[in-house]
Write a protein that holds these residues in place. Structure first.
Motif, PDB file in Angstrom:
ATOM      1  N   VAL A   1     -33.374  38.886 -84.368  1.00  9.03           N
ATOM      2  CA  VAL A   1     -34.594  38.220 -84.809  1.00  9.03           C
ATOM      3  C   VAL A   1     -34.938  38.541 -86.255  1.00  9.03           C
ATOM      4  N   LYS A   2     -34.208  39.439 -86.870  1.00  4.02           N
ATOM      5  CA  LYS A   2     -34.539  39.816 -88.235  1.00  4.02           C
ATOM      6  C   LYS A   2     -33.377  40.626 -88.802  1.00  4.02           C
TER       7      LYS A   2
ATOM      8  N   CYS B   1     -51.336  43.202 -87.200  1.00  6.27           N
ATOM      9  CA  CYS B   1     -50.531  43.082 -88.421  1.00  6.27           C
ATOM     10  C   CYS B   1     -49.039  43.148 -88.089  1.00  6.27           C
ATOM     11  N   GLU B   2     -48.279  42.245 -88.722  1.00 13.46           N
ATOM     12  CA  GLU B   2     -46.827  42.183 -88.526  1.00 13.46           C
ATOM     13  C   GLU B   2     -46.160  43.517 -88.862  1.00 13.46           C
TER      14      GLU B   2
ATOM     15  N   PRO C   1     -40.241  28.710 -97.115  1.00 12.98           N
ATOM     16  CA  PRO C   1     -39.650  28.971 -95.801  1.00 12.98           C
ATOM     17  C   PRO C   1     -39.521  30.447 -95.414  1.00 12.98           C
ATOM     18  N   PHE C   2     -39.573  31.375 -96.356  1.00 17.45           N
ATOM     19  CA  PHE C   2     -39.152  32.734 -96.022  1.00 17.45           C
ATOM     20  C   PHE C   2     -40.191  33.834 -96.231  1.00 17.45           C
TER      21      PHE C   2
ATOM     22  N   THR D   1     -44.284  39.894 -96.030  1.00 16.70           N
ATOM     23  CA  THR D   1     -43.517  40.016 -94.791  1.00 16.70           C
ATOM     24  C   THR D   1     -42.588  38.817 -94.643  1.00 16.70           C
ATOM     25  N   ASP D   2     -41.586  38.980 -93.789  1.00 13.91           N
ATOM     26  CA  ASP D   2     -40.645  37.893 -93.521  1.00 13.91           C
ATOM     27  C   ASP D   2     -41.310  36.873 -92.607  1.00 13.91           C
ATOM     28  N   LYS D   3     -41.404  35.655 -93.125  1.00 15.80           N
ATOM     29  CA  LYS D   3     -42.078  34.622 -92.353  1.00 15.80           C
ATOM     30  C   LYS D   3     -41.295  34.259 -91.089  1.00 15.80           C
ATOM     31  N   LYS D   4     -39.967  34.290 -91.194  1.00 12.89           N
ATOM     32  CA  LYS D   4     -39.152  33.856 -90.056  1.00 12.89           C
ATOM     33  C   LYS D   4     -39.308  34.740 -88.835  1.00 12.89           C
ATOM     34  N   SER D   5     -39.577  36.029 -89.061  1.00 13.77           N
ATOM     35  CA  SER D   5     -39.640  36.928 -87.909  1.00 13.77           C
ATOM     36  C   SER D   5     -41.075  37.242 -87.500  1.00 13.77           C
TER      37      SER D   5
END
Lengths: 537, 354
Positions: free
Chosen positions: B248-249, B105-106, B141-142, B209-213
């Protein structure tokens, strides 16, 4: 900011953001915080949930305007007329704060004389706002206990920008709505460090901390610290440097992190000026329109790559901390130091904290600031000494003008430099949208944002669109006397009839090819908020 | 003690407090930890998760600390066997419908539910029952939404409606079928969402959660650097999450003086420009119509000699500098100082008007 400085003493917001939830009457003027300042809007929304009354002065039907008790839908550029009209109503009904006016201000009689001529009929004609709305707004604002005026670039980005800010100060002073918690005037700054850049002296007529260059004592202090004579002559404003470059009288320029060839109005002129320079250095993160004209391009370091401080719109000095090493090897403060050393003036700073120590020693409003203190506490200037707690509310006692009195400035309506006519019948307003930022050089590199908002859109009213047979998504040509661009149309009630709206975030649709050359004569601020255009399918 | 102040004790520690404060607020001030799941300082008290139940002397049943206002001479006990048992059962119930996939899990390492499971020694095996089996939603996107991990604390819904007032999501359905969602379950687009990520910032589990990171590193691997946002003039504090020399975040802490952990789309997600391949990497010097790469020393030598030559030929009035509202205070000060000391004029201005 020169406006508030003339009226009140300092060119800065009088209060703190944290005081906003307690406002009982909010007058939002020329500001669209839900788009341009989303976190400020969170404070304002809290005030609204707490039951605050809301007056919005804006030609666009913004998120806030939709929820306003009174929407003053003024014609772009008619700010002064509207303010004079509001004061006219307040004085006519005896709603002014006599005690405050007598004890803490000067120049009231001239103002009274001036606004006498701004009766509702005249103001209706000049602003396009109905008299009922003006009266109701005047009643709400003058009867409030904690009333705050929050204004943005819709006030300052006019040729009368400075006067517009003074007109706002007049209104607040007439009602005595200044100098108390949650009561005052907040100017929302467009860029992260507008306040700091104004405070710290990169300006032709002042030394850091708004200390006039004309004052020999001030110069003596800096000359002693710096060991060189400081020229008593005011320098050239940026606009004047460019004008002189066109005339061949200005030859060398160092541009640090700016893109005048995209973000200045009437960019044709700017580009001609840049082309005329014998030597141009541009330091930036990215290649921009401006770097095209450079002789030397230097890589900039982003805010993640250096230590320093920014000062926000409520005068709060906050740390910027280095998270990663500068990608190009050097941060700007190191570059300037090295250049200075090479040119024969030694600069030997080992860390930006030493620069802040020098700032504190020379700049009374920053006198108590040090990196060591900022690790422990959050400070708002004026903070003159090491044990001063900083200042949340300005002018609770005295104004920072001679005698401690605020000054009324009697002003006349001038209107925008360019008004719509038969050939160019629409008023173009430019501004920001939430997802993007300025010339787009930062947000344009964020894939998700580009996916959401890939291109410029011209916002126009459904009635105008119907008349011109333009449908949502149609490509249209927008042209002014200076240039033209092609964009897609977005049909929305947010624009009133006769007004259209563009951002300035996109390099492939440069709205500043259209904007006019009119500027505020005092600050040089361009009239981004109003010019005449025509629209063709 | 000033007038209007009350006195209470928490675990025997005396505390002065105001009458509209809650037990949780006072406990926080004293440094007494009371576990919570549905509470966020940015939100109105909710009392949904029941994890913050405390014992109050003279009151038969436990009360939630987040919603109970203090009263004079109140004696609060934040933990005893009964309360521990209640909390343990609450966590067991939550885990009965939660995919126990912490290993991939992220959110692992930054997850309140995981921390509570650890604290109360719960592994999700005691209570068996029907589980959600809903698809992951990430058609934007996010923001990545994994409804199976939602514990229905309502924080995302409340921050979207109470704080941002965007009205993007709400609790939909009832009972076992209740979950936060957009209207009609439509994907998030600009038409219904601001993409500020406030919902992500408040989610106590891996549901949002943040998709980008995604996959770019877990909380314990990040170096968090507190700084100030470089976009508008509000002055929000950011925590740049750095791993292996890359940002990265972006997150933000509740004790940030201006924004209290709130951020907008640009502050939270607008950081890609830092590592963009389009960044100018080294100094460039114009040779004819082309630019050639140069070292810092070469570029600085050229600048120093050209500026000195211009000064000699045309005098100090013909040279100057534009400073930037994007740069730091120190850099603005220094550039102005350079103009006044090295160039000898006051030809320096900033872009404070754009």
């Amino acid at each position: 900011m020169a406006g508030l400085a003339t009226s009140l003493g300092a060119g800065a917001a009088t209060n703190s953001l944290a005081q906003m939830p307690e406002i009982d009457t909010l007058f939002l003027f020329g500001s669209n915080p839900t788009e341009a300042h989303p976190i400020v809007s969170i404070y304002l929304k809290k005030a609204l949930r707490n039951g605050a009354r809301l007056i919005v002065g804006d030609p666009r039907l913004t998120w806030m305007a939709k929820r306003a008790d009174v929407w003053l839908n003024l014609r772009p550029g008619s700010n002064i007329a509207l303010m004079n009209g509001l004061i006219h109503v307040i004085l006519k009904n005896g709603w002014e704060n006599r005690e405050f006016i007598e004890r803490r201000t000067e120049g009231f009689e001239e103002l009274r004389e001036k606004v006498r001529g701004y009766d509702l009929k005249k103001v209706e004609r000049l602003t396009g706002v109905s008299g009922d709305r003006i009266t109701e707004a005047a009643r709400l604002y003058s009867h409030a206990d904690k009333a705050m005026i929050v204004y943005g670039l819709g006030v300052t980005e006019h040729r009368t920008g400075t006067e517009n800010a003074m007109a706002i100060a007049n209104l607040a002073l007439v009602c005595g709505h200044i100098g108390r918690p949650s009561t005052g005037i907040m100017a929302l700054r467009g860029q992260n460090n507008v306040q700091g850049a104004s405070d710290l002296g990169p300006a032709p007529h002042i030394l850091p901390g708004y200390q006039p260059i004309a004052n020999p004592d001030v110069r003596a202090k800096f000359e002693k610290a710096w060991g060189v004579p400081v020229s008593p002559e005011a320098g050239l404003k940026s606009v004047e440097m460019l004008d002189k470059a066109c005339e061949g009288k200005f030859k060398g320029l160092f541009i640090l992190g700016e893109d005048p060839a995209q973000t200045d109005p009437n960019v044709h002129e700017v580009r001609r000026a840049l082309q005329s320079l014998e030597f141009l250095v541009v330091q930036d993160l990215f290649h921009t329109e401006t770097t095209k004209y450079a002789h030397v391009i230097l890589p900039g370091a982003s805010f993640a790559e250096k230590d320093g401080t920014f000062t926000n719109g409520e005068r709060r000095i906050q740390r910027v901390r280095k998270a990663i090493e500068p990608l190009s090897g050097m941060a700007e403060w190191q570059v300037i130091s090295k250049l200075s050393n090479l040119m024969g003036y030694p600069m030997t700073y080992r860390h930006p904290s030493e620069i802040m120590d020098e700032i504190a020693a020379l700049t009374p409003i920053y006198g108590g600031i040090s990196y060591e203190r900022l690790e422990r506490e959050s400070l708002q200037w004026p903070c003159p000494t090491k044990d001063h707690p900083g200042t949340k509310t300005l002018y609770s006692d005295l104004f920072s003008r001679p005698g401690g009195l605020a000054r009324f400035v009697a002003l006349d309506h001038k209107g925008p430099g360019e008004v719509p006519d038969r050939e160019y019948p629409f008023v173009l307003i430019t501004g920001r949208i939430r997802e993007h930022y300025n010339n787009g050089s930062m947000t344009g590199k964020v894939p998700g944002i580009v996916e959401l908002v890939p291109e410029e859109l011209l916002e126009m009213n459904p009635l105008d669109a119907k008349r011109l047979k333009i449908r949502d998504g149609d490509t249209v040509r927008v042209s002014s006397r200076r240039g033209e661009i092609t964009v897609k149309a977005k049909i929305t009630e947010r624009s009133q009839k006769g007004n259209v709206f563009l951002t300035f975030h996109f390099r492939n649709a440069l709205s500043n090819l259209l904007t006019s050359e009119y500027r505020d004569p005092i600050t040089g601020t361009p009239e981004y908020k109003s010019c005449a255009v025509k629209i063709e399918k | 003690m000033s007038e209007g102040k009350l006195k209470i004790t928490i675990n025997g520690i005396e505390a002065a407090c105001e009458k509209d404060e809650t037990i949780l607020q006072v406990a926080k001030r004293l440094g007494v930890r009371i576990p919570t799941l549905c509470h966020d300082d940015r939100l109105e008290p909710y009392g949904g998760c029941r994890l913050c139940l405390v014992h109050i002397k003279g009151v038969a049943r436990p009360l939630s600390a987040c919603t109970t206002p203090v009263a004079d001479n109140m004696a609060v006990t934040t933990e005893n066997d009964t309360i521990r048992k209640i909390r343990k059962t609450i966590v067991e119930l939550l885990l009965s419908n939660h995919p126990n996939d912490c290993m991939r899990c992220e959110k692992s390492g930054d997850c309140t539910l995981q921390d509570l499971s650890y604290e109360y020694g719960v592994d999700g095996s005691r209570l068996e029952g029907e589980r959600w089996d809903l698809p992951v939603r990430e058609a934007n996107p996010f923001i990545r939404y994994e409804p199976n991990k939602c514990i229905l604390c309502g924080r995302c819904v409340r921050i979207c409606n109470e704080v941002v007032m965007a009205g993007t999501i709400d609790l939909t359905g009832r009972g076992f079928y209740a979950r936060p969602d957009t209207a009609f379950g439509r994907p998030r687009t600009l038409a219904n969402c601001e993409f500020c990520g406030q919902c992500v910032s408040t989610c106590p589990t891996g549901a949002l959660t943040d998709k980008k990171s995604m996959g770019r590193g877990r909380a314990c691997e990040m170096k968090k650097v507190r700084t100030t946002c470089g976009y508008c003039g509000t002055g929000c504090n950011l925590d740049l999450n750095v791993r292996d020399g890359r940002v990265v975040k972006v997150t933000s802490a509740y004790d940030a003086p201006v924004n209290h952990g709130n951020l907008c789309i640009k502050g939270r997600y607008g950081y890609d420009f830092i590592h963009s391949f389009e960044r100018i990497k080294s100094p460039l010097i114009r040779k004819g119509v082309k630019f050639v790469t140069a070292s810092w020393d070469e570029a600085l030598e050229v600048m120093a000699s050209r500026f000195k030559a211009l000064l000699k030929k045309y005098g100090p009035d013909a040279v100057g500098a534009f400073s930037s509202a994007r740069c730091t205070n120190e850099e603005n000060f220094l550039l102005a100082k350079w103009v006044r000391t090295s160039l000898g004029s006051n030809n320096v201005d900033n872009c404070a008007r754009v």
